[in-house]
Structure formats: C-alpha cells, structure tokens
Motif scaffolding. Structure first.
Motif, PDB file in Angstrom:
ATOM      1  N   ILE A  97       4.834   6.828   2.565  1.00 41.40           N
ATOM      2  CA  ILE A  97       6.225   6.422   2.776  1.00 41.40           C
ATOM      3  C   ILE A  97       6.311   5.416   3.919  1.00 41.40           C
ATOM      4  O   ILE A  97       5.831   5.681   5.025  1.00 41.40           O
ATOM      5  CB  ILE A  97       7.121   7.632   3.094  1.00 41.40           C
ATOM      6  CG1 ILE A  97       7.020   8.684   1.980  1.00 41.40           C
ATOM      7  CG2 ILE A  97       8.575   7.192   3.282  1.00 41.40           C
ATOM      8  CD1 ILE A  97       7.775   9.970   2.292  1.00 41.40           C
ATOM      9  N   CYS A  98       6.910   4.283   3.651  1.00 40.74           N
ATOM     10  CA  CYS A  98       7.106   3.254   4.674  1.00 40.74           C
ATOM     11  C   CYS A  98       8.596   2.939   4.802  1.00 40.74           C
ATOM     12  O   CYS A  98       9.365   3.114   3.852  1.00 40.74           O
ATOM     13  CB  CYS A  98       6.358   1.971   4.314  1.00 40.74           C
ATOM     14  SG  CYS A  98       4.561   2.162   4.262  1.00 40.74           S
ATOM     15  N   GLU A 117       0.813  -1.219   0.000  1.00 37.95           N
ATOM     16  CA  GLU A 117       0.000   0.000   0.000  1.00 37.95           C
ATOM     17  C   GLU A 117       0.846   1.268   0.000  1.00 37.95           C
ATOM     18  O   GLU A 117       0.319   2.369  -0.171  1.00 37.95           O
ATOM     19  CB  GLU A 117      -0.937   0.001   1.216  1.00 37.95           C
ATOM     20  CG  GLU A 117      -0.273   0.329   2.553  1.00 37.95           C
ATOM     21  CD  GLU A 117       0.450  -0.849   3.197  1.00 37.95           C
ATOM     22  OE1 GLU A 117       0.870  -0.725   4.356  1.00 37.95           O
ATOM     23  OE2 GLU A 117       0.587  -1.899   2.526  1.00 37.95           O
ATOM     24  N   CYS A 118       2.158   1.132   0.186  1.00 40.54           N
ATOM     25  CA  CYS A 118       3.031   2.307   0.260  1.00 40.54           C
ATOM     26  C   CYS A 118       3.507   2.705  -1.133  1.00 40.54           C
ATOM     27  O   CYS A 118       3.873   1.848  -1.943  1.00 40.54           O
ATOM     28  CB  CYS A 118       4.245   2.017   1.140  1.00 40.54           C
ATOM     29  SG  CYS A 118       3.819   1.383   2.766  1.00 40.54           S
ATOM     30  N   GLU A 119       3.532   3.998  -1.392  1.00 37.76           N
ATOM     31  CA  GLU A 119       4.079   4.480  -2.658  1.00 37.76           C
ATOM     32  C   GLU A 119       5.595   4.328  -2.689  1.00 37.76           C
ATOM     33  O   GLU A 119       6.187   4.020  -3.724  1.00 37.76           O
ATOM     34  CB  GLU A 119       3.709   5.952  -2.875  1.00 37.76           C
ATOM     35  CG  GLU A 119       2.240   6.205  -3.133  1.00 37.76           C
ATOM     36  CD  GLU A 119       1.956   7.680  -3.363  1.00 37.76           C
ATOM     37  OE1 GLU A 119       2.923   8.444  -3.603  1.00 37.76           O
ATOM     38  OE2 GLU A 119       0.779   8.071  -3.280  1.00 37.76           O
ATOM     39  N   VAL A 120       6.225   4.555  -1.537  1.00 37.39           N
ATOM     40  CA  VAL A 120       7.681   4.461  -1.417  1.00 37.39           C
ATOM     41  C   VAL A 120       8.014   3.598  -0.211  1.00 37.39           C
ATOM     42  O   VAL A 120       7.548   3.875   0.899  1.00 37.39           O
ATOM     43  CB  VAL A 120       8.330   5.851  -1.242  1.00 37.39           C
ATOM     44  CG1 VAL A 120       9.842   5.725  -1.067  1.00 37.39           C
ATOM     45  CG2 VAL A 120       7.993   6.758  -2.421  1.00 37.39           C
ATOM     46  N   THR A 121       8.770   2.531  -0.412  1.00 40.16           N
ATOM     47  CA  THR A 121       9.243   1.707   0.698  1.00 40.16           C
ATOM     48  C   THR A 121      10.756   1.846   0.785  1.00 40.16           C
ATOM     49  O   THR A 121      11.483   1.502  -0.145  1.00 40.16           O
ATOM     50  CB  THR A 121       8.876   0.225   0.510  1.00 40.16           C
ATOM     51  OG1 THR A 121       7.452   0.095   0.462  1.00 40.16           O
ATOM     52  CG2 THR A 121       9.406  -0.613   1.673  1.00 40.16           C
ATOM     53  N   LEU A 122      11.227   2.387   1.904  1.00 37.07           N
ATOM     54  CA  LEU A 122      12.646   2.618   2.120  1.00 37.07           C
ATOM     55  C   LEU A 122      13.184   1.528   3.039  1.00 37.07           C
ATOM     56  O   LEU A 122      12.580   1.210   4.060  1.00 37.07           O
ATOM     57  CB  LEU A 122      12.854   4.002   2.742  1.00 37.07           C
ATOM     58  CG  LEU A 122      12.327   5.174   1.903  1.00 37.07           C
ATOM     59  CD1 LEU A 122      12.362   6.471   2.709  1.00 37.07           C
ATOM     60  CD2 LEU A 122      13.136   5.320   0.620  1.00 37.07           C
TER      61      LEU A 122
END
Length: 327
Positions: free
Chosen positions: A60-61, A24-29
């Motif tokens: 962001i996750c 569900e995150c647009e960006v996973t860091l």
C-alpha cells in the motif's frame, strides 16, 4: 458536474505521470492537501504513507498531492466523497455545512488554548465527531494542528472590535465563519484560499484571517502588513478517507490505515510547533506590525449570537457544554 469532471480528469492525468513511481505498489491511494510541500499537514500525511508502505510490506502506497494540485478544498471534498480522491486533509470549516458536529469545534473561542483543544479532540468527544463523518461518505481518521487563527489586513492595526467595522475580510466558505465576521461588524467575503493574495493586493478584500504558517507560506504577509493576535479560532484540521475507498480495503488493511493515521498525529504536532515559530520569526523579520496587546473580552462577548445560531439545538448545546467542561 462539469467542474467535477474536469478535476477528475486532472487527477487522472497526474496519476499517469506519477504511475512509474508507484508501479511496485498493489494499491496506490491518493491524498490531497491545499498547503505546499513541507507544510506540517503535508509532511504528516507523507509519514502516514511511509508507515502504511512499511507495515503492508510495500503493498500500500500513498501519493500526496500538495499545493491544491487537485483543487481547492470545497472541490476536493466532493471528489473524496465519490472516491476519486482517497484521502483528504481539510480544514474543518468547509465541512460545517455538511456535518453539523463540526460547527461546534469551529466556533470562535470554543477552546481555551491548544492544550485544551488536544485534550478534547484526543478523547471521546473527538471520536464522536469523527464518527459523524461516516454517514456523509467519509471515514474520519485523525485531527491535525492548525494553530490559532488571527486577523490580518493591509489597512491598519486592529486593536478592537470597532476597528473591524466595514472591513472586507476573507473567510472560508462556512456559515459559521461568515456569521462570526458579521457579529464583529465586518463584511465577510467567502473566497478560495488560492485567491486571497491577489484579493488583498488588488483591494477586492482588505484582509483575511489565518494562522502563522499559512500567513507566511502563502505570502500573504507580503501584501498585508498588520497581524492581530486575537486568536479567535483554534480549529483542528481533519484527515478523512473516502468511505468508498475504505470499503474496498480488507479489514486488515483498514486497520493499518486507521493506525497509521493515528501514528501521524505526534509527527504533525511536533512539526507544527517548530513551523509556527519559524513562520512567526520570518513574518516579524519582514517588518509586519504584530498587534499582541489586545483585550479579547469584547470579541468573545460579540460571539453570543453565533453560538445561539450554530449551536442552538440540544445536541449541539450539549457538545458545547462538554467541551467547555473538559479540563
């Protein structure tokens, strides 16, 4: 390069397994830490991730890989520089040979205590050192508590400098740490953290040096029955982000990352204080002999050549002077 490619492949495989959780995150860091789940540094980065997710409305996750899942610190630093890993919580020592300013805060007895270290690192000196990471491909974000490091071994109580002579002591892969041990008459043995337990157990090394929580969580107290509270190092740990990853974010998201990292610092400190006490109690209850009645003066005096070698330039001498002058 072969090792780097192998580590990168391992990371990609891990991400594939965990992908559903972050779909569900647009960006996973991705963030790396050598310590186990629940360790104060791991929990602090997880808190940072929770703040980022909340403040970005779920865009962001941060996925935290603890327990050296992505490799030992030396390897993960390289991966972080190239953007394969986005965040990395690393001991300052492995950066000593990359960023010269980190040598100063890694010098033995540079800080008078934890409170002094906090005042230095929370102020302009700390900001100056964080800024020094950027030319090397990292964005310095925050300092976490790493406690005071002391010696432990399986042979005998260490009560003086003379007791260290000839002993094989594991250190991080840092010239400062190696020279510190040489100045004390010991044989420095650089070795990955994950190999220390078996190294002590099999006699490859006699001992090592670290803080209470690391001594306990690693199980090293099971094979090293003597712990000397000489507290030769109070080295802050550092949370960095890959500049390659940081530059991909919008200015607004960059600001969210920077603030969330800063807001994780009090969480780390609170957890660290509690964990330090818990670990000390567990080690003492296990029967480890703790040597606390020790004169630190000879240890401090032995460090003169280490300071001369590693803080010998006017720039680093000035940094030492300003740290020591901080009230």
């Amino acid at each position: 390069m072969k090792k780097f490619n192998t580590m990168a492949a391992a990371l990609l495989a891990s991400v594939a397994f965990a992908g559903a959780a972050y779909a569900e995150c647009e960006v996973t860091l991705r963030s790396s830490d050598t310590h186990p789940a629940g360790y104060p540094t791991v929990a602090a980065v997880e808190h940072m991730g929770a703040l980022l997710k909340e403040r970005s409305a779920g865009r962001i996750c941060v996925e935290v890989f603890h327990s050296a899942q992505l490799g030992e610190e030396k390897d993960t630093i390289e991966q972080t520089k190239f953007g394969v890993i986005d965040f990395n919580r690393v001991s300052m020592g492995p950066f000593n040979n990359i960023i010269e300013e980190t040598k100063v805060v890694s010098l033995p007895f540079i800080f008078r205590g934890t409170d002094h270290m906090h005042r230095v690192m929370d102020g302009p000196i700390g900001d100056e050192i964080l800024a020094a990471f950027e030319p090397h491909g990292f964005v310095g974000l925050a300092y976490f508590d790493g406690g005071s490091r002391s010696f432990y071994n399986k042979q005998k109580p260490i009560t003086s400098v003379d007791d260290l002579k000839g002993m094989k002591i594991r250190v991080m892969q840092s010239d400062v740490f190696v020279d510190m041990m040489s100045a004390l008459g010991a044989n420095a043995t650089p070795m990955p953290y994950g190999e220390v337990y078996s190294g002590i157990q099999t006699g490859v090394i006699d001992g090592a040096e670290n803080n209470w929580p690391s001594f306990e969580s690693s199980g090293h107290y099971e094979v090293a029955g003597y712990y000397t509270l000489n507290e030769h190092l109070i080295v802050p740990e550092v949370l960095v982000m890959s500049k390659a990853s940081y530059d991909k974010l919008s200015p607004e998201d960059q600001a969210l990352v920077v603030q969330a990292a800063k807001d994780s610092i009090p969480v780390n400190r609170e957890l660290w204080a509690a964990r330090e006490k818990e670990s000390e109690d567990k080690v003492r209850a296990a029967g480890v002999e703790v040597i606390s009645d020790i004169d630190k003066t000879p240890f401090i005096e032995a460090m003169v050549p280490v300071y001369e070698k590693h803080a010998g330039t006017p720039k680093l001498q000035d940094l030492v002077t300003r740290i020591q002058a901080t009230e």
